[in-house]
Structure formats: structure tokens, C-alpha cells
Design a protein around this motif. Structure first.
Motif, short mmCIF file in Angstrom:
data_model
loop_
_atom_site.label_atom_id
_atom_site.label_comp_id
_atom_site.label_asym_id
_atom_site.label_seq_id
_atom_site.Cartn_x
_atom_site.Cartn_y
_atom_site.Cartn_z
N VAL A 79 41.90 37.43 41.43
CA VAL A 79 43.00 36.43 41.78
C VAL A 79 44.11 37.46 42.84
N CYS A 80 43.86 38.69 42.39
CA CYS A 80 44.43 39.54 43.20
C CYS A 80 44.35 39.66 44.82
N GLU A 81 42.96 39.56 44.98
CA GLU A 81 42.43 39.46 46.42
C GLU A 81 42.64 38.00 47.09
N GLU A 82 42.25 37.08 46.12
CA GLU A 82 41.93 35.72 46.50
C GLU A 82 43.29 35.01 46.86
N ALA A 83 44.28 35.49 46.08
CA ALA A 83 45.52 34.88 46.32
C ALA A 83 46.51 35.80 47.18
N ARG A 84 45.95 36.92 47.76
CA ARG A 84 46.47 37.97 48.65
C ARG A 84 48.06 38.38 48.14
N CYS A 85 47.79 38.89 46.72
CA CYS A 85 48.94 39.46 46.06
C CYS A 85 49.39 40.64 46.68
N PRO A 86 50.95 40.54 47.05
CA PRO A 86 51.47 41.78 47.58
C PRO A 86 51.56 43.12 46.90
N ASN A 87 51.17 42.73 45.40
CA ASN A 87 51.26 44.20 44.90
C ASN A 87 49.68 44.57 44.48
N MET A 88 48.60 44.19 45.14
CA MET A 88 47.38 44.73 45.06
C MET A 88 47.17 46.01 45.13
N GLY A 89 47.82 46.78 45.92
CA GLY A 89 47.80 48.10 46.32
C GLY A 89 48.09 48.75 45.02
N ARG A 90 49.33 48.61 44.56
CA ARG A 90 49.74 49.36 43.53
C ARG A 90 48.96 49.04 42.16
N CYS A 91 48.84 47.89 42.03
CA CYS A 91 47.76 47.56 40.61
C CYS A 91 46.33 48.14 40.83
N PHE A 92 45.74 47.86 41.90
CA PHE A 92 44.46 48.51 42.05
C PHE A 92 44.36 50.13 41.76
N ALA A 93 45.49 50.49 42.27
CA ALA A 93 45.52 52.15 42.19
C ALA A 93 45.72 52.55 40.73
N ARG A 94 46.15 51.61 39.65
CA ARG A 94 46.62 52.29 38.45
C ARG A 94 45.40 52.55 37.68
N PRO A 95 44.47 51.96 37.48
CA PRO A 95 43.89 50.64 37.97
C PRO A 95 43.84 49.67 37.16
N THR A 96 44.26 48.54 37.69
CA THR A 96 44.40 47.10 36.85
C THR A 96 44.01 46.03 37.88
N ALA A 97 43.40 44.96 37.50
CA ALA A 97 43.21 43.90 38.30
C ALA A 97 43.25 42.74 37.31
N ALA A 98 43.42 41.40 37.90
CA ALA A 98 43.20 40.27 37.23
C ALA A 98 41.87 39.58 37.57
N PHE A 99 41.09 39.60 36.87
CA PHE A 99 39.70 39.09 36.93
C PHE A 99 39.91 37.54 37.40
N MET A 100 39.03 37.25 38.22
CA MET A 100 38.92 35.65 38.35
C MET A 100 37.69 35.15 38.07
N ILE A 101 37.62 34.44 37.05
CA ILE A 101 36.09 33.82 36.97
C ILE A 101 35.93 32.30 37.26
N LEU A 102 34.95 31.98 37.04
CA LEU A 102 34.39 30.67 37.45
C LEU A 102 34.43 30.33 39.02
N GLY A 103 34.00 31.58 39.56
CA GLY A 103 33.75 31.26 41.24
C GLY A 103 35.25 31.28 41.90
N SER A 104 35.12 31.39 43.17
CA SER A 104 36.41 31.45 44.10
C SER A 104 36.62 30.29 44.90
N ALA A 105 35.90 29.17 44.28
CA ALA A 105 36.35 27.62 45.15
C ALA A 105 37.07 26.98 44.05
N CYS A 106 38.31 26.62 44.48
CA CYS A 106 38.95 25.70 43.29
C CYS A 106 38.88 24.18 43.47
N THR A 107 38.83 23.20 42.56
CA THR A 107 38.71 21.92 42.80
C THR A 107 40.13 21.13 43.08
#
Ligand code: SF4
Length: 298
Positions: A30-58
Motif C-alpha cells: 500500500v506504501c507504493e499504491e497509495a504513494r505514501c510520503p514515508n516510503m523511503g524511510r520505511c523501505f530503508a528500515r526495512p519495513t513495508a505494508a503488504f497489500m494483498i488481493l491485487g492492486s485494483a479496488c472495487t
């Protein structure tokens, strides 16, 4: 509107490695899909919020840049891929979220529980937080996710009741509160978490009511952040709230009885989620996971 000086994104090395690892495991975040401003810092830790069930929302929420459309069938290998990526990243705390899948009978609940189970099997000591959709309030779907035993159950309210038609047209404020309440009733030993954004036109009184409603719904952990317009297609920012406003709300939430409140312009639901879990005052006592009564759907 010009970004105020307190809204800053940080570019840190390490972003690329995490990204290529995620692609290798065919995973979205969701970090990438929602263009999160903290992505740089989180990915470097590293940590990430996995987005399951595809990248298209109903659904098509006004604040969200996730693609809205007809999703693919769930990837059966995804639960194991998430566990494998979490192991390779050495994660001690994993956040799993998803798009909303109103097209699936259980809203994707079984896929969530399989992902929790796969992480548990591979990383028994790792904590798991799930940030779920509202499953249209279906109690059975909630039970399926909670019986897999996440450490934290998160469902965001996102904004105040009056703004739902514009901000979350397919969601329902009262229903989302019922989802949190039902999660607390079904699994009293699991921490309940929620979050919302400021800057969409809400009033201080409305925010006060939202805090009270969340506390009544049994919410333990709270996140409050500044709404940032991810694309021109999304709702405009009505106001950039000053850092002092967030700090006042943090203190107020703690005084009201929330176990932990993270509140600040750059705060996001999954950001530093492990710290919130690790520094709450003492683990909850395990209790029966399900109240006996066969209550109506939440
Ligand atoms: S439900 Fe709304 S916020 Fe969630 S992914 Fe879909 S459009 Fe975005």
C-alpha cells in the motif's frame, strides 16, 4: 496550496533493494499504491505494508490513489509469497492490508487468514497486524480473520461522519464503528486499532465526536495524520493542520484512555506500527475469542 515547511518527505538509500525484493516475490504494497510520503524511510528500515488481493479496488474513495476497477482473482500463492518476503526482509512486525474486494463472497477474509497463517508458520516470533476493509460488516468474515490470530486488528475510519459521502462513498461510518466493536467482542485479547486524516474540512467538534465513538468501539491504538492529495484526481487538501494541532489531539486521546496514539502531519496507519505495539502498557490477557451469543451481522 503550497506544502507547509512541516510536510517533508525523506529520500533515504535502501529503497531500491526493498522494491526489487517485493517484485521478486510478486507482491504489492500500500506504501507504493497509495504513494505514501514515508516510503523511503520505511523501505530503508526495512519495513513495508503488504497489500494483498491485487492492486485494483472495487471502491473509489476520494482520498485514495489505488486503482479502482475489476480485480483479478486472488493469487493463491500470495500468502506464502508474503511470508517469504517478510522472512527475507527479516521483519519482526508485519502489516498486511488489502484493497476492498466487494466482489468476493467473504470480501477476501479467507485470504487474510491464510496470509496470517503463512507468516506464523514461517516466522513464529513475528507480530502480525492486519489493516482490513469493512467486509460490508459481515461478522463471519471478521471471525475468519480474527480466528487466524493477528496481534493487532486495524480498520481505519479515515474521516468524520459528515464527510463520508465525499471521502468514502461506498463505506458507512456506523458500519465501520460496528466492525471495530465486533472485532473487540469476538477477540478481546487482540489490540484494536484505527486511524483518520485531518485536512479534509472536518471541524474540531466532529473530530471530538470521532474520538469518543472510537473509544466506545473499543479502539486501543490510534493514528492521526495529515491528508495529502496523492493525485490531481483526488480530493483537494482543505487545510494543512499545524503540528501543534496533532500534538494536542495526541495528548487528548491519551487522556481519554486510548492505549497509544500516534499523531502528526506525516503519521500514517502502518508507520512505525511495531513501535506502537512494543511500547503499549503491557500485553492483553488472553480470553475466549468468541462471545457465545450468535449476534446479528455487525
Ligand atoms: S477501499 Fe478506498 S481507501 Fe481502500 S483501497 Fe479502495 S479506494 Fe483505496
Amino acid at each position: 496550496m503550497r506544502l507547509p515547511e512541516w510536510i517533508r518527505t525523506t529520500h533515504v538509500p535502501g529503497l531500491h533493494e526493498t522494491r526489487s525484493l517485493l517484485r521478486r516475490h510478486r507482491l504489492a504494497t500500500v506504501c507504493e499504491e497509495a504513494r505514501c510520503p514515508n516510503m523511503g524511510r520505511c523501505f530503508a528500515r526495512p519495513t513495508a505494508a503488504f497489500m494483498i488481493l491485487g492492486s485494483a479496488c472495487t471502491r473509489n474513495c476520494g482520498f485514495c490513489s489505488v486503482v479502482s476497477g475489476h480485480p483479478e482473482p486472488p493469487d493463491e500463492k500470495e500468502p506464502d509469497n508474503v511470508a517469504a518476503a517478510a522472512a527475507e526482509l527479516g521483519l519482526r512486525y508485519v502489516v498486511v492490508t488489502s484493497v476492498t474486494r466487494d466482489d468476493l463472497a467473504d470480501g477476501g477474509a479467507r485470504h487474510f487468514s491464510r496470509t496470517i497463517e503463512a507468516i506464523r508458520q514461517r516466522l513464529p516470533a513475528t507480530k502480525v497486524e492486519v489493516l482490513t476493509p469493512d467486509f460490508k460488516g459481515r461478522r463471519e468474515a471478521l471471525r475468519t480473520v480474527l480466528q487466524a490470530g493477528p496481534d493487532v486488528f486495524n480498520h481505519n475510519m479515515e474521516t468524520v461522519e459528515r464527510l463520508y459521502p465525499a471521502v468514502r462513498p461506498a463505506a458507512d461510518y456506523r458500519r465501520s464503528l460496528r466492525v471495530l466493536r465486533a472485532a473487540k467482542d469476538l477477540a478481546p485479547h487482540i489490540f484494536i486499532k484505527s486511524g483518520f486524516m485531518l485536512g479534509l474540512g472536518e471541524t474540531p467538534d466532529e473530530v471530538g465526536r470521532l474520538l469518543q465513538d472510537l473509544l466506545k468501539a473499543g479502539c486501543d491504538f490510534l493514528t492521526i495524520g495529515q491528508y495529502l492529495q496523492p493525485t490531481r484526481k483526488n480530493l483537494p487538501v482543505v487545510e494543512y493542520m499545524r503540528p501543534e494541532v496533532f500534538e494536542d489531539l495526541r495528548k487528548r486521546a491519551r487522556a481519554m484512555g486510548f492505549r497509544f496514539a500516534a499523531s502528526g502531519p506525516m503519521v500514517r496507519s502502518s508507520m512505525n506500527a511495531d513501535e506502537m505495539y512494543n511500547c503499549n502498557p503491557g500485553p492483553k490477557q488472553p480470553a475466549a475469542t468468541e462471545r457465545a451469543s450468535e449476534e446479528e451481522d455487525a
